[in-house]
Design an enzyme around this catalytic site. Sequence first.
Site, PDB file in Angstrom:
ATOM      1  N   GLU A  41      22.516   9.957  -4.984  1.00  0.00           N
ATOM      2  CA  GLU A  41      23.172  10.634  -6.103  1.00  0.00           C
ATOM      3  C   GLU A  41      22.997  12.159  -5.985  1.00  0.00           C
ATOM      4  OE1 GLU A  41      22.957  10.150 -11.004  1.00  0.00           O
ATOM      5  OE2 GLU A  41      21.353   9.368  -9.733  1.00  0.00           O
ATOM      6  N   LYS A 108      30.118   8.466 -13.003  1.00  0.00           N
ATOM      7  CA  LYS A 108      29.038   7.725 -13.667  1.00  0.00           C
ATOM      8  C   LYS A 108      29.400   7.448 -15.121  1.00  0.00           C
ATOM      9  CE  LYS A 108      23.946   8.031 -13.829  1.00  0.00           C
ATOM     10  NZ  LYS A 108      22.813   8.872 -13.381  1.00  0.00           N
ATOM     11  N   CYS A 160      23.132   4.835 -10.259  1.00  0.00           N
ATOM     12  CA  CYS A 160      21.791   4.907 -10.856  1.00  0.00           C
ATOM     13  C   CYS A 160      21.721   4.238 -12.223  1.00  0.00           C
ATOM     14  CB  CYS A 160      21.314   6.361 -10.907  1.00  0.00           C
ATOM     15  SG  CYS A 160      19.496   6.503 -11.032  1.00  0.00           S
ATOM     16  N   LYS A 194       7.048   1.086 -10.471  1.00  0.00           N
ATOM     17  CA  LYS A 194       8.478   1.063 -10.785  1.00  0.00           C
ATOM     18  C   LYS A 194       9.303   0.398  -9.690  1.00  0.00           C
ATOM     19  CE  LYS A 194      12.307   4.147 -12.072  1.00  0.00           C
ATOM     20  NZ  LYS A 194      12.715   5.559 -12.223  1.00  0.00           N
ATOM     21  N   THR A 454      -6.774  21.679 -11.792  1.00  0.00           N
ATOM     22  CA  THR A 454      -7.392  20.353 -11.665  1.00  0.00           C
ATOM     23  C   THR A 454      -7.388  19.546 -12.957  1.00  0.00           C
ATOM     24  OG1 THR A 454      -9.580  21.303 -12.082  1.00  0.00           O
ATOM     25  CG2 THR A 454      -8.875  21.156  -9.789  1.00  0.00           C
ATOM     26  N   LYS A 580      -1.504  24.491 -25.602  1.00  0.00           N
ATOM     27  CA  LYS A 580      -2.065  24.435 -24.250  1.00  0.00           C
ATOM     28  C   LYS A 580      -1.145  23.652 -23.321  1.00  0.00           C
ATOM     29  CE  LYS A 580      -7.051  24.784 -25.216  1.00  0.00           C
ATOM     30  NZ  LYS A 580      -8.364  24.136 -25.020  1.00  0.00           N
TER      31      LYS A 580
END
Length: 618
Positions: A41, A108, A160, A194, A454, A580
């Site tokens: 796609e 689509k 899709c 998935k 991290t 944040k």
Amino acid sequence: MKLAGAALNQTPLDWENNLRNIKTAIEQAKAENVDILCLPEMSIPGYGCEDLFLSEWVSVECFERLLEIKEWCEGVIVCVGIPIRLNNTTYNCACVIRDKEILGFTAKQFLANDGVHYEPRWFSSWVPDTVEQFEAMGQTYQIGDIIYEHQGVKFAFEICEDAWRNENRPAYRHKPKGVQLIINPSASHFAMSKTDVRYHLVVDASRQFECTYLYVNLLGNEAGKMIYDGEIIIAQNGNLLLRNQLLSFKSVDFECAEVSFETPLPPVEMDLLPVDENMEFISAISLALFDYLRKSRSRGFVLSLSGGADSSLCAVAVAEMVRRAVEEIGLEEFAQKTNSLTPEEIEQYNQLANTEVRNILVGKLLVTAYQGTVNSSDDTYRSAEELAKSIGAVFYNWTIDEEVKSYRGKIEHVIGRELTWEQDDLALQNIQARVRAPGIWMLANLRNSLLLATSNRSEASVGYATMDGDTAGSISPIAGVDKAFIRQWLVWAQLQLGYEGLQYVNNLQPSAELRPLENTQTDEEDLMPYPLLNQIERLAFYNRLSPQQVFQELKGTYPDEQLRQFIQRFYSLWSRNQWKRERYAPAFHLDDYNVDPRSWLRFPILSGGFRQELSELG
């Protein structure tokens, strides 16, 4: 008939790269005498162009490139993804080219609008069973819900999301029209486990609609956050005919298979394939880092290696990136794509054992630093040093006590009193984390490298991180997964991947090490047990339950009053720390959800903070 799919590692608006990959796939198809080749796609511009799909010039540019591609398609049918913009409306299309002639554009019909998807912002849905004409560059073309034919075989498309719409999917309309082949060009993002769902979506459809089904996905870290696994599946009447190895480091993963439409295979039932999420995770994150490194034109990675779980995982991910990429595409192509070795070095290192080559390359691509304070332990220093040594990373060690003392002295002077842990705990913790940022950023700048942040998803949910401190970075590779997953993965990596340098971190309790050592600070004492935090987070935002509903779901796992306190703490911290999450470095989408407000989960920065809902908890 010989069918083929080519998973392409494309980049938004990188015309040269994208067309080179398309041309490579077409040349491979012609060399293999393929009848029909499907590309992913939006393979011409890249799927992740986002708001640029609303720009008229992008569609024009794509069409000009399509006319170039058309001339490469002698003797083969090629299905290529392209946006078509008509009357200020953009459609997500698959163009069918046969023997240098454009047969039409299938648009689509269903647009993905949940989770990380925002397709209705850019595209419009095509009305089923309708076909129109349009003019472009002096020619007239068909666009819409088109049925094509080749060698007496009728074929049509699901693009899709079209295939994920159950009873409304286009395949239901294709079957009575005699369609024998359904082609699905996709840009279906990676999430752990998935692939099992997608596998059954394709195989079951081939049985249900009595057809051959060709599925082709995008490949790699295309635009920064989403990872695509490059899955190619060919199935017929419930039989799996072809399935490729996922998450390849290749630019083009080409696969083909012979299919008989005259004597189709009898229908069968296929079993669910086992999935190892630990292996999926490292395969995805290592490919994502590889693509991010080369597409950002950076020279390597820099990491503040604390000796804790999060930074240790980031270090191992870089080592695995090197190992996996070299193993698949070879040292020469790896060096060319990462600009990491001279021709003389390539020749020299080709003679060495795999582990030696990995450590040499890690030494060129990963610089780490342990930035200790009086509150740091010998255990975390040893953990950081031994891990860096075991993978070949450059390891620096310095302390930041002087910088902390300087800032502390300045503030004590202006406010006229001494700072104490009893009165100023949070400020004294945060200054240590913030003081670590400038030095590590300086290293990254000097080396033109990416600074790895991290933070993990559990910390992001409750704001358990110092903004402009441990959140500093160019990319936050593990912010999409939770702390409990990270801790068990490190044990798995030590045992299954052979990273013996992880034995030290796997024997430690997670700790920020920002309070005096005699206080024996741990993350879970500051927050709550990580497995419970993850349960509350998932129930609240994946299952979208209220605080009261979360309490009822978890009732009995802890004493009622303690559970109430944990739930109140989670929602309160979640609400006050949205600002944040808005500022975290870009993160990869790795699990079936994340808390990134720029991809999966939006939440207001200012809110009532669930005060009423939490007051009614019980």
